[in-house]
Design a protein around this motif. Sequence first.
Motif, mmCIF file in Angstrom:
data_model
loop_
_atom_site.group_PDB
_atom_site.id
_atom_site.type_symbol
_atom_site.label_atom_id
_atom_site.label_comp_id
_atom_site.label_asym_id
_atom_site.label_seq_id
_atom_site.Cartn_x
_atom_site.Cartn_y
_atom_site.Cartn_z
ATOM 1 N N GLY A 37 41.920 47.567 82.194
ATOM 2 C CA GLY A 37 41.093 46.748 81.298
ATOM 3 C C GLY A 37 40.069 47.589 80.562
ATOM 4 O O GLY A 37 39.842 47.421 79.359
ATOM 5 N N ALA A 38 39.435 48.526 81.300
ATOM 6 C CA ALA A 38 38.446 49.422 80.682
ATOM 7 C C ALA A 38 39.102 50.279 79.606
ATOM 8 O O ALA A 38 38.535 50.499 78.530
ATOM 9 C CB ALA A 38 37.800 50.306 81.743
ATOM 10 N N LEU A 39 40.328 50.756 79.869
ATOM 11 C CA LEU A 39 41.051 51.574 78.903
ATOM 12 C C LEU A 39 41.386 50.768 77.656
ATOM 13 O O LEU A 39 41.191 51.232 76.524
ATOM 14 C CB LEU A 39 42.324 52.115 79.548
ATOM 15 N N VAL A 40 41.889 49.547 77.838
ATOM 16 C CA VAL A 40 42.259 48.691 76.708
ATOM 17 C C VAL A 40 41.046 48.390 75.837
ATOM 18 O O VAL A 40 41.101 48.495 74.601
ATOM 19 C CB VAL A 40 42.901 47.380 77.210
ATOM 20 N N VAL A 41 39.926 48.028 76.467
ATOM 21 C CA VAL A 41 38.703 47.738 75.715
ATOM 22 C C VAL A 41 38.249 48.960 74.927
ATOM 23 O O VAL A 41 37.870 48.870 73.759
ATOM 24 C CB VAL A 41 37.584 47.278 76.680
ATOM 25 N N SER A 42 38.299 50.126 75.565
ATOM 26 C CA SER A 42 37.869 51.358 74.907
ATOM 27 C C SER A 42 38.766 51.695 73.715
ATOM 28 O O SER A 42 38.286 52.092 72.650
ATOM 29 C CB SER A 42 37.872 52.520 75.900
ATOM 30 N N VAL A 43 40.093 51.542 73.900
ATOM 31 C CA VAL A 43 41.031 51.847 72.813
ATOM 32 C C VAL A 43 40.826 50.902 71.638
ATOM 33 O O VAL A 43 40.778 51.329 70.474
ATOM 34 C CB VAL A 43 42.484 51.771 73.333
ATOM 35 N N LEU A 44 40.697 49.594 71.926
ATOM 36 C CA LEU A 44 40.467 48.620 70.857
ATOM 37 C C LEU A 44 39.170 48.908 70.117
ATOM 38 O O LEU A 44 39.116 48.877 68.885
ATOM 39 C CB LEU A 44 40.446 47.204 71.442
ATOM 40 N N PHE A 45 38.139 49.212 70.868
ATOM 41 C CA PHE A 45 36.852 49.516 70.263
ATOM 42 C C PHE A 45 36.954 50.781 69.408
ATOM 43 O O PHE A 45 36.377 50.882 68.328
ATOM 44 C CB PHE A 45 35.789 49.694 71.347
ATOM 45 N N SER A 46 37.724 51.764 69.904
ATOM 46 C CA SER A 46 37.924 53.014 69.175
ATOM 47 C C SER A 46 38.631 52.767 67.851
ATOM 48 O O SER A 46 38.246 53.296 66.809
ATOM 49 C CB SER A 46 38.738 53.988 70.030
ATOM 50 N N ILE A 47 39.672 51.949 67.882
ATOM 51 C CA ILE A 47 40.435 51.646 66.666
ATOM 52 C C ILE A 47 39.553 50.939 65.649
ATOM 53 O O ILE A 47 39.522 51.300 64.465
ATOM 54 C CB ILE A 47 41.671 50.791 67.000
ATOM 55 N N LEU A 48 38.811 49.935 66.117
ATOM 56 C CA LEU A 48 37.955 49.173 65.205
ATOM 57 C C LEU A 48 36.867 50.046 64.598
ATOM 58 O O LEU A 48 36.597 49.977 63.387
ATOM 59 C CB LEU A 48 37.333 47.994 65.961
ATOM 60 N N LEU A 49 36.258 50.880 65.424
ATOM 61 C CA LEU A 49 35.184 51.732 64.927
ATOM 62 C C LEU A 49 35.723 52.789 63.964
ATOM 63 O O LEU A 49 35.094 53.082 62.935
ATOM 64 C CB LEU A 49 34.467 52.404 66.098
ATOM 65 N N THR A 50 36.898 53.342 64.290
ATOM 66 C CA THR A 50 37.507 54.353 63.415
ATOM 67 C C THR A 50 37.856 53.753 62.060
ATOM 68 O O THR A 50 37.602 54.349 61.009
ATOM 69 C CB THR A 50 38.771 54.943 64.072
ATOM 70 N N LEU A 51 38.475 52.558 62.074
ATOM 71 C CA LEU A 51 38.815 51.882 60.815
ATOM 72 C C LEU A 51 37.576 51.577 59.996
ATOM 73 O O LEU A 51 37.562 51.730 58.763
ATOM 74 C CB LEU A 51 39.584 50.584 61.107
ATOM 75 N N LYS A 52 36.519 51.164 60.679
ATOM 76 C CA LYS A 52 35.271 50.837 59.981
ATOM 77 C C LYS A 52 34.697 52.079 59.311
ATOM 78 O O LYS A 52 34.267 52.050 58.153
ATOM 79 C CB LYS A 52 34.271 50.245 60.978
ATOM 80 N N ARG A 53 34.696 53.204 60.053
ATOM 81 C CA ARG A 53 34.124 54.429 59.506
ATOM 82 C C ARG A 53 34.984 54.987 58.366
ATOM 83 O O ARG A 53 34.473 55.563 57.406
ATOM 84 C CB ARG A 53 33.945 55.468 60.616
#
Length: 312
Positions: A37-53
């Motif tokens: 669960g921690a990995l999934v949350v981190s990956v999703l957050f990473s994707i969203l933040l990367t796309l935003k930047r």
Amino acid sequence: MCSRMDPCFFMRVDFLRELCYNDNMKRIIIPLVALIGALVVSVLFSILLTLKRKKEGKPTRRARIVIFTIFMMLLFFGGGFVYFSIYSHAAEQAMVYMESTDTVSVSEISKGYYFDGPGTEDALVFYPGAKVDEKAYSELMMSLADDGIDCFLISMPFHMAFLGKNIAGDVIDEYSKTGYKHWYICGHSLGGAIAANYAAEKENEGAIDGIVMLAAYATEKLPEKLKVMTVIATNDHVINMEEYEKNRKNLPADSQEIVIQGGNHSRFGDYGEQAGDGEATISRDEQIKQVCESIVRLVQPDYAHSMILQEE
């Protein structure tokens, strides 16, 4: 009929029930689910933040560093919290001994539970085994208190004795004023090893009269004047007997060893059968009875002798 080797077994309700109620499976599955669960949350957050930047035209390397740091923190703190939150609970029968009787008063105190029996001079502080509910040792505490040795059953932080090694000192400081003349410390498994570490420290010399280690050994030299008893069981497959033998050198010359024939590691308490343990050939009640009698002989030899004469 589906066997456990058949693929159809995994589609049965029995398999799901086993996952939900088998303690050994829970120790593996729950931390695994938490970490995934921690990995999934981190990956999703990473994707969203990367796309935003990217959309904002900002570099993404910093975002990946931030995400990696967040993931490692989630992994460390989340995994640690889950690991320490899973422990062996006291069996239903053990809860019977958490209730006061005509001769022993059981009360909750800041450090755990206080079993106050007819005795007024002898007291014992008990350190539970690793990741074991302290109430699993209530039958032993009740029996000792009933025989004149008042007991303090310690609630360890996260059920790990090494996180509360010096709690015995706090209890002794607080309750010595009530009139106890002799203090003992006792522990099971890791709790016994940590109790021995406490007893071995110079600053604690003289604070206690003796120590009892149940399925445990001392890794540091204990004072020669200390009353010391080790209690082991023949069918205990959890304790490392090679280390137990190697550390005999840390015991006083007149230390006592009690061997319970047919007992095992789990039945020093009442929390179910521990993974990897041997099969006991005596009942839990019988094993706890023998432990209680051994401790009474160490702490109150005159009382134990009089009880033997009465039985004869």
